[in-house]
Design an enzyme around this catalytic site. Sequence first.
Site, PDB file in Angstrom:
ATOM      1  N   ASP A 109      13.297  -1.661   1.547  1.00 35.78           N
ATOM      2  CA  ASP A 109      12.143  -1.038   2.199  1.00 35.78           C
ATOM      3  C   ASP A 109      12.653   0.191   2.938  1.00 35.78           C
ATOM      4  O   ASP A 109      13.778   0.186   3.457  1.00 35.78           O
ATOM      5  CB  ASP A 109      11.489  -2.009   3.196  1.00 35.78           C
ATOM      6  N   ASP A 129       4.850  -3.379  -3.839  1.00 34.85           N
ATOM      7  CA  ASP A 129       3.794  -3.899  -2.967  1.00 34.85           C
ATOM      8  C   ASP A 129       3.475  -2.762  -2.003  1.00 34.85           C
ATOM      9  O   ASP A 129       4.007  -2.692  -0.899  1.00 34.85           O
ATOM     10  CB  ASP A 129       4.312  -5.148  -2.237  1.00 34.85           C
ATOM     11  N   CYS A 146      -3.037  -4.603  -0.948  1.00 33.16           N
ATOM     12  CA  CYS A 146      -4.051  -5.484  -0.359  1.00 33.16           C
ATOM     13  C   CYS A 146      -5.252  -4.622   0.016  1.00 33.16           C
ATOM     14  O   CYS A 146      -5.864  -4.804   1.056  1.00 33.16           O
ATOM     15  CB  CYS A 146      -3.515  -6.317   0.798  1.00 33.16           C
TER      16      CYS A 146
END
Length: 425
Positions: A258, A302, A355
């Site tokens: 990340d 993601d 999301c």
Amino acid sequence: MRLGGRIAAAEEVLQDILTQRTPVAMALRDWAKAHRFAGSKDRAAIGNIVYDALRHRSSFAYRMDDDSPRALAIAGAVWGCGVSLEQLEFDSEDKHSPAALTDDERANIGGRIDLSSAPDWIQADVPEWIWPAFENNFTEDAIKEGQALAKRPPLDMRVNTIKAKRTDIATDAIATPLSPVGLRHPPIIGFGRHPDVQSTSDYQRGKIEMQDEGSQLVSLLCAAQPGDKVLDYCAGGGGKALALAADMLNKGEIYAYDIDKRRLAPTWQRSERAGASIIEVIAPPAETLPALKGAMDRVLIDAPCTGIGTWRRKPDAKWRLTENALERRRKEQVTVLDQGSEFVKVGGFLFYVTCSMLAEENEGQVYAFLDRNKGFSLLSAGEVFEERFGVDGPKPWSEDGLTLTMTPASTGTDGFFFAVMERTK
Ligand SMILES: C[S@@+](CC[C@H](N)C(=O)[O-])C[C@H]1O[C@@H](n2cnc3c(N)ncnc32)[C@H](O)[C@@H]1O
């Protein structure tokens, strides 16, 4: 504390959130610190009123004909937590109680204003500026989808199959409808609270993780095989990397990267607790990362997004979201897709997950990526979904028959978008 005191406290917290833009969890924590006399039941009740008021901010304001923190707190207590009009006749002797109800408030709580006459975005509790994009996605179901995003969420857990089976867990939670490794405490009712799962020995021994069923499903949809080399390019706190490790029977290699070191930090400790020994955390400056280019069987992106799919849990974020923030996320999505895709080997798979529930962050990004990168082709995620979760359970949306969008109304999960692409050259 009596009910009046709890409602007055909720009003105070809402005032802080709505005028200072304080995040809801922080506003509740600050209030509790300054009011040590409040017990844990009081704090839970105040939290429930505040969260419900934020989830339904526009529809409650419409029905109360008033968008003040007081009106929202009263509405949150009544329509969110099930308090009756009689219970709202506050004790005038109680110095913590709010002022007595006015006749207008009494009439509005009694149902004087009909919500069905409100504009669609108010009925759906979706901010007005984003409504056209939201409606574009869900057409005649848009109000239903918005309303489902304003409901209380369940508390979902994932059983870590590296350490336990679902039947090993000592809990009264029920099995989740789709994920074979999920357990669920249904949404709380009234002033209730979910159990403190993190203090259980099953959690502390790494047998369970807190993870929404939707997040479990997108991890399982990657269908990672034991022995695969997998890169989780936006690993954050490692939630999906941990789910992938369990699905791979803890065999193979998972690289968790990340750009933000602080977000990534919990992944070391979480992997250790879960016994997920195949996870290697790669933190910036990530010197070992370039060596993985073109070598991964699967890369999971993601992506950073508006988080619309999590509005049930973070209702304050719904009203804080701006067009600028959406634009920034869209640019980041292009970056992570372009950067992450470089790690996929020919014949390997690229997964794009958000999301969000907006086409411009979801299908729109996938199609634009495919236009820029002729070496990738879109596969059907629906087939994998049916293979892994059966054909009888709740079904996600699919605009194009290939990508999937899970939503609270369709699958009972947080909102998640999932697409799978194969690198062909
Ligand atoms: C949705 S979150 C990831 C959540 C995580 N996968 C999980 O399951 O807990 C998106 C993440 O993307 C990261 N991110 C944003 N831009 C990035 C970039 N250019 N490269 C890598 N990571 C990035 C953010 O720091 C953030 O942690």
